[in-house]
Design a protein around this motif. Structure first.
Motif, PDB file in Angstrom:
ATOM      1  N   LYS A 108      16.177 -23.769  34.515  1.00 12.73           N
ATOM      2  CA  LYS A 108      16.726 -23.984  35.695  1.00 12.73           C
ATOM      3  C   LYS A 108      17.489 -22.460  36.224  1.00 12.73           C
ATOM      4  O   LYS A 108      18.339 -22.031  35.520  1.00 12.73           O
ATOM      5  CB  LYS A 108      17.961 -24.765  36.478  1.00 12.73           C
ATOM      6  CG  LYS A 108      18.127 -24.993  37.991  1.00 12.73           C
ATOM      7  CD  LYS A 108      19.210 -25.889  38.021  1.00 12.73           C
ATOM      8  CE  LYS A 108      18.600 -27.253  38.291  1.00 12.73           C
ATOM      9  NZ  LYS A 108      19.407 -28.278  38.686  1.00 12.73           N
ATOM     10  N   TRP A 114      13.053 -24.264  39.194  1.00 14.42           N
ATOM     11  CA  TRP A 114      12.841 -24.267  37.734  1.00 14.42           C
ATOM     12  C   TRP A 114      11.486 -23.260  37.399  1.00 14.42           C
ATOM     13  O   TRP A 114      10.646 -23.049  38.333  1.00 14.42           O
ATOM     14  CB  TRP A 114      12.256 -25.707  37.316  1.00 14.42           C
ATOM     15  CG  TRP A 114      13.230 -26.799  37.814  1.00 14.42           C
ATOM     16  CD1 TRP A 114      13.553 -27.544  38.658  1.00 14.42           C
ATOM     17  CD2 TRP A 114      14.339 -27.311  36.750  1.00 14.42           C
ATOM     18  NE1 TRP A 114      14.672 -28.403  38.658  1.00 14.42           N
ATOM     19  CE2 TRP A 114      14.971 -28.047  37.376  1.00 14.42           C
ATOM     20  CE3 TRP A 114      14.442 -26.927  35.225  1.00 14.42           C
ATOM     21  CZ2 TRP A 114      16.007 -28.936  36.590  1.00 14.42           C
ATOM     22  CZ3 TRP A 114      15.327 -27.325  34.615  1.00 14.42           C
ATOM     23  CH2 TRP A 114      16.370 -28.438  35.259  1.00 14.42           C
ATOM     24  N   THR A 152      12.428 -35.671  31.252  1.00 10.44           N
ATOM     25  CA  THR A 152      13.737 -35.730  30.839  1.00 10.44           C
ATOM     26  C   THR A 152      14.648 -34.230  31.099  1.00 10.44           C
ATOM     27  O   THR A 152      14.040 -33.149  30.800  1.00 10.44           O
ATOM     28  CB  THR A 152      13.705 -35.734  29.226  1.00 10.44           C
ATOM     29  OG1 THR A 152      13.315 -36.952  28.842  1.00 10.44           O
ATOM     30  CG2 THR A 152      15.219 -35.990  28.744  1.00 10.44           C
ATOM     31  N   THR A 153      15.582 -34.527  31.601  1.00 14.34           N
ATOM     32  CA  THR A 153      16.531 -33.291  32.078  1.00 14.34           C
ATOM     33  C   THR A 153      17.862 -33.335  31.168  1.00 14.34           C
ATOM     34  O   THR A 153      18.627 -34.447  31.142  1.00 14.34           O
ATOM     35  CB  THR A 153      17.002 -33.214  33.593  1.00 14.34           C
ATOM     36  OG1 THR A 153      15.788 -33.415  34.210  1.00 14.34           O
ATOM     37  CG2 THR A 153      17.717 -32.028  33.947  1.00 14.34           C
ATOM     38  N   ARG A 154      18.185 -32.335  30.766  1.00 11.20           N
ATOM     39  CA  ARG A 154      19.416 -32.126  29.751  1.00 11.20           C
ATOM     40  C   ARG A 154      19.855 -30.791  30.321  1.00 11.20           C
ATOM     41  O   ARG A 154      19.650 -29.614  29.969  1.00 11.20           O
ATOM     42  CB  ARG A 154      18.985 -32.067  28.372  1.00 11.20           C
ATOM     43  CG  ARG A 154      18.582 -33.479  27.978  1.00 11.20           C
ATOM     44  CD  ARG A 154      18.079 -33.292  26.480  1.00 11.20           C
ATOM     45  NE  ARG A 154      17.175 -34.512  25.922  1.00 11.20           N
ATOM     46  CZ  ARG A 154      16.471 -34.561  24.986  1.00 11.20           C
ATOM     47  NH1 ARG A 154      16.373 -33.521  24.300  1.00 11.20           N
ATOM     48  NH2 ARG A 154      15.869 -35.573  24.620  1.00 11.20           N
ATOM     49  N   ASN A 156      20.506 -27.757  32.195  1.00 16.18           N
ATOM     50  CA  ASN A 156      19.819 -26.718  32.899  1.00 16.18           C
ATOM     51  C   ASN A 156      18.169 -26.495  32.350  1.00 16.18           C
ATOM     52  O   ASN A 156      17.699 -25.840  32.661  1.00 16.18           O
ATOM     53  CB  ASN A 156      20.290 -25.400  32.938  1.00 16.18           C
ATOM     54  CG  ASN A 156      21.535 -25.226  33.738  1.00 16.18           C
ATOM     55  OD1 ASN A 156      21.746 -26.027  34.622  1.00 16.18           O
ATOM     56  ND2 ASN A 156      22.311 -24.268  33.307  1.00 16.18           N
ATOM     57  N   THR A 157      18.044 -27.508  31.318  1.00 19.30           N
ATOM     58  CA  THR A 157      16.539 -27.638  30.740  1.00 19.30           C
ATOM     59  C   THR A 157      15.980 -28.966  31.232  1.00 19.30           C
ATOM     60  O   THR A 157      16.683 -30.266  31.100  1.00 19.30           O
ATOM     61  CB  THR A 157      16.903 -27.372  29.281  1.00 19.30           C
ATOM     62  OG1 THR A 157      17.407 -26.133  28.911  1.00 19.30           O
ATOM     63  CG2 THR A 157      15.289 -27.500  28.725  1.00 19.30           C
ATOM     64  N   ARG A 158      14.646 -28.861  31.616  1.00 19.37           N
ATOM     65  CA  ARG A 158      13.864 -30.063  31.685  1.00 19.37           C
ATOM     66  C   ARG A 158      12.557 -30.142  31.101  1.00 19.37           C
ATOM     67  O   ARG A 158      11.975 -29.039  30.768  1.00 19.37           O
ATOM     68  CB  ARG A 158      13.554 -30.058  33.321  1.00 19.37           C
ATOM     69  CG  ARG A 158      12.963 -31.226  33.802  1.00 19.37           C
ATOM     70  CD  ARG A 158      12.571 -31.278  35.325  1.00 19.37           C
ATOM     71  NE  ARG A 158      11.552 -30.333  35.910  1.00 19.37           N
ATOM     72  CZ  ARG A 158      11.590 -29.880  37.255  1.00 19.37           C
ATOM     73  NH1 ARG A 158      12.122 -30.543  38.104  1.00 19.37           N
ATOM     74  NH2 ARG A 158      10.633 -28.947  37.559  1.00 19.37           N
ATOM     75  N   THR A 160       9.013 -32.093  30.565  1.00 20.69           N
ATOM     76  CA  THR A 160       7.838 -32.913  31.212  1.00 20.69           C
ATOM     77  C   THR A 160       7.115 -33.344  29.964  1.00 20.69           C
ATOM     78  O   THR A 160       6.176 -32.189  29.345  1.00 20.69           O
ATOM     79  CB  THR A 160       7.133 -32.449  32.285  1.00 20.69           C
ATOM     80  OG1 THR A 160       8.320 -31.924  33.295  1.00 20.69           O
ATOM     81  CG2 THR A 160       6.287 -33.036  33.024  1.00 20.69           C
TER      82      THR A 160
END
Length: 300
Positions: A108, A114, A152-154, A156-158, A160
């Motif tokens: 992000k 994103w 899955t979002t952790r 600022n990282t997503r 898919t």
């Protein structure tokens, strides 16, 4: 190497090129810039149209086969997916066992949008079973149409992830081969000739093996000895191949035909390709209309 970065597939890249051409055609400062963009749209629209129609026809026209009785060559198979023996393939996102995955990693920005960082895809083979037998499926080079998607979002990282898991119903369209079986066209006499021809290329070694009287050449009796030895070696290879257990595999065709692995129903996949064909033909016709208009106003 289990995981590697791959280039974006043509299936995704082609529409991106087309939308970029549309944007250039609309916002170009010169008429010739718009003409060039329309020419790109014309070419890519025609290519995408023909490609999508060809893929839809392959899915529709290729009959379904059972693994145990499938002919060697291009086939359509359906069955349950299973893991091959050995170390299980684990998802890099959640650590759970999977058969295949593609993971897109995004970050992000400060503006909240994103952007893609990387795409990782597995290339481990898995088994397909249909009740009549089983075969290995090599995903290398395949168009993967997979419906299961987890996000899955952790921080600022997503991530898919599209994945196939054990017991999924999988459709495969590709090149079927049986390894360890004897070629039905195996000809002992022809193989003997080829083996003797290969021996002749190493003349010193041939004399060392069969020149019994040491005169530097093979007489009829010595040549017959060489021919009998070649026949024994060919027959031994044939018998070893016939005794070896058969192993079936589906892989990417060498002639460029569609190689497809999916957990969707084949009719749904064919319908998707038909819609893609319609999309491309609309762009193709729009490009023709645009070029015709530029021709009328005298730009081309």
């Amino acid at each position: 190497m289990l995981v590697r970065l791959r280039q974006r597939r043509l299936e995704t890249a082609l529409p991106l090129v087309q939308f970029a051409a549309i944007a250039v055609a609309i916002h170009a400062d010169t008429g010739w810039g718009s003409v060039a963009a329309l020419a790109v749209l014309l070419a890519t629209g025609f290519f995408g149209w023909m490609r999508s129609i060809r893929h839809a026809r392959l899915i529709h026209d290729t009959p379904s086969s059972r693994i145990a009785s499938a002919a060697q060559g291009y086939v359509e198979l359906r069955g349950r997916a299973r893991a091959l023996g050995g170390t299980p393939l684990l998802s890099p996102v959640n650590g759970l066992p999977v058969l295949w995955y593609r993971v897109v990693t995004e970050r992000k920005r400060s503006d909240g949008k994103w952007y893609r960082v990387s795409t990782a895809e597995s290339d481990t083979s898995f088994l397909l079973e249909d009740g009549s037998g089983s075969c290995a499926v090599d995903p290398e080079g395949a168009e993967m149409m997979v419906g299961r998607c987890d996000v899955t979002t952790r921080g600022n990282t997503r991530y898919t992830q599209h994945a196939l898991i054990g017991n999924d119903t999988v459709y495969v369209l590709g090149d079927f081969a049986t390894l360890g079986s004897i070629d039905p066209d195996f000809n002992v006499r022809e193989q003997v000739r080829e083996l003797l021809a290969s021996w002749k290329k190493d003349h010193p070694r041939l004399l060392e093996r069969f020149d019994l009287d040491g005169n530097g050449e093979l007489d009829l009796q010595e040549w017959e000895l060489a021919r009998q030895q070649a026949r024994r070696e060919v027959e031994r290879r044939r018998d070893e191949a016939m005794a070896a257990p058969e192993a079936h595999i589906v892989r990417q065709p060498t002639d460029g035909r569609l190689y497809l692995i999916s957990d969707f129903d084949p009719e749904r996949i064919a319908r998707r390709y038909r819609w893609l064909a319609l999309f491309h033909v609309v762009l193709f016709l729009a490009a023709i209309a645009g070029l015709a208009w530029f021709s009328q106003v005298g730009i081309i």
